[in-house]
Design a protein around this motif. Structure first.
Motif, mmCIF file in Angstrom:
data_model
loop_
_atom_site.group_PDB
_atom_site.id
_atom_site.type_symbol
_atom_site.label_atom_id
_atom_site.label_comp_id
_atom_site.label_asym_id
_atom_site.label_seq_id
_atom_site.Cartn_x
_atom_site.Cartn_y
_atom_site.Cartn_z
ATOM 1 N N ARG A 133 0.821 -1.201 0.000
ATOM 2 C CA ARG A 133 0.000 0.000 0.000
ATOM 3 C C ARG A 133 0.857 1.255 0.000
ATOM 4 O O ARG A 133 0.406 2.282 -0.465
ATOM 5 N N HIS A 134 2.065 1.189 0.472
ATOM 6 C CA HIS A 134 2.882 2.387 0.589
ATOM 7 C C HIS A 134 3.904 2.553 -0.539
ATOM 8 O O HIS A 134 4.720 3.440 -0.479
ATOM 9 N N SER A 135 3.872 1.680 -1.560
ATOM 10 C CA SER A 135 4.731 1.893 -2.719
ATOM 11 C C SER A 135 4.247 3.157 -3.427
ATOM 12 O O SER A 135 3.060 3.383 -3.574
ATOM 13 N N ARG A 136 5.200 3.970 -3.865
ATOM 14 C CA ARG A 136 4.811 5.205 -4.539
ATOM 15 C C ARG A 136 5.442 5.236 -5.925
ATOM 16 O O ARG A 136 6.542 4.743 -6.136
ATOM 17 N N TYR A 137 4.724 5.824 -6.869
ATOM 18 C CA TYR A 137 5.176 5.949 -8.251
ATOM 19 C C TYR A 137 5.453 7.420 -8.532
ATOM 20 O O TYR A 137 4.643 8.280 -8.222
ATOM 21 N N VAL A 138 6.611 7.667 -9.123
ATOM 22 C CA VAL A 138 7.039 9.030 -9.413
ATOM 23 C C VAL A 138 7.439 9.103 -10.886
ATOM 24 O O VAL A 138 8.072 8.186 -11.409
ATOM 25 N N THR A 139 7.064 10.192 -11.558
ATOM 26 C CA THR A 139 7.496 10.423 -12.938
ATOM 27 C C THR A 139 8.808 11.202 -12.889
ATOM 28 O O THR A 139 8.873 12.287 -12.326
ATOM 29 N N GLU A 140 9.847 10.598 -13.446
ATOM 30 C CA GLU A 140 11.171 11.234 -13.460
ATOM 31 C C GLU A 140 11.624 11.431 -14.897
ATOM 32 O O GLU A 140 11.288 10.648 -15.780
ATOM 33 N N GLN A 141 12.403 12.484 -15.102
ATOM 34 C CA GLN A 141 12.936 12.754 -16.434
ATOM 35 C C GLN A 141 14.303 12.085 -16.550
ATOM 36 O O GLN A 141 15.178 12.272 -15.709
ATOM 37 N N ARG A 142 14.469 11.310 -17.594
ATOM 38 C CA ARG A 142 15.745 10.649 -17.898
ATOM 39 C C ARG A 142 16.318 11.313 -19.151
ATOM 40 O O ARG A 142 15.581 11.636 -20.084
ATOM 41 N N CYS A 143 17.642 11.487 -19.205
ATOM 42 C CA CYS A 143 18.294 12.130 -20.352
ATOM 43 C C CYS A 143 19.562 11.366 -20.724
ATOM 44 O O CYS A 143 20.188 10.726 -19.876
ATOM 45 N N ARG A 144 19.937 11.474 -21.991
ATOM 46 C CA ARG A 144 21.200 10.923 -22.478
ATOM 47 C C ARG A 144 21.655 11.775 -23.667
ATOM 48 O O ARG A 144 20.861 12.443 -24.317
#
Length: 179
Positions: free
Chosen positions: A121-132
């Motif tokens: 229940r406490h897992s959280r999802y985050v949108t992160e920016q990845r770059c290369r």
């Protein structure tokens, strides 16, 4: 006979000087350079010469990515699961002698289930920016020079120049006696 050789030698030198001055008078422009004179030839054709050059340009490429971070187990969920499991184990059979064993087993199973449920229940999802960094290649045409065809005294010649010559090109003329 010695004087005859001197006269012949003087006549030969005078003849060469006369031919040399006649050639100069025939249209050659003197440069003062002893290796030859300069004149101008008529340009017949000029063709630009190109080469293709690859250009590398580094570029940053970015995108958004969903990342899951597991949450910490809630101690309250583990404790609550253990209490419920113990109560269930205790209530299974009041009359049997293994009541304590069932209570402990129920508490352990309940605590494990409570821990698992509270962690999920406490897992959280985050949108992160990845770059290369990626290399992008383009082709560019570059002027190398000009192929010039020119006419001098009825004969055609070909040369390559750095600049466009226009309608005439300067040529060096070197005249020497053929023996």
């Amino acid at each position: 006979m010695t004087s005859y050789k001197h006269i012949l030698f003087a006549a030969l030198v005078a003849g060469l000087v006369g031919v040399s001055s006649g050639v100069r008078a025939g249209g050659y422009h003197s440069s003062g350079y002893s290796g030859g004179d300069y004149d101008f030839a008529r340009v017949v054709d000029v063709a630009p010469v190109y080469t293709d050059v690859q250009v590398r340009t580094p570029r940053t490429q970015c995108w958004d990515e969903q990342v899951a971070y597991p949450g910490r187990a809630n101690p309250a969920g583990t404790l609550l699961g253990g209490l419920i499991g113990a109560a269930v184990g205790n209530q299974l059979d009041h009359r049997s002698r293994g009541r304590k064993a069932r209570t402990v087993a129920g508490a352990a199973v309940g605590a494990a289930i409570g821990h698992s449920v509270s962690s999920q229940r406490h897992s959280r999802y985050v949108t992160e920016q990845r770059c290369r960094t990626v290399d992008e290649f383009t082709t560019r045409r570059e002027l190398v020079g000009y192929d010039v065809r020119y006419d001098y005294n009825g004969r055609q010649y070909l040369t390559r120049t750095e600049r466009h010559p226009g309608d005439r090109i300067r040529v060096r003329v070197d005249v020497s006696p053929a023996w």
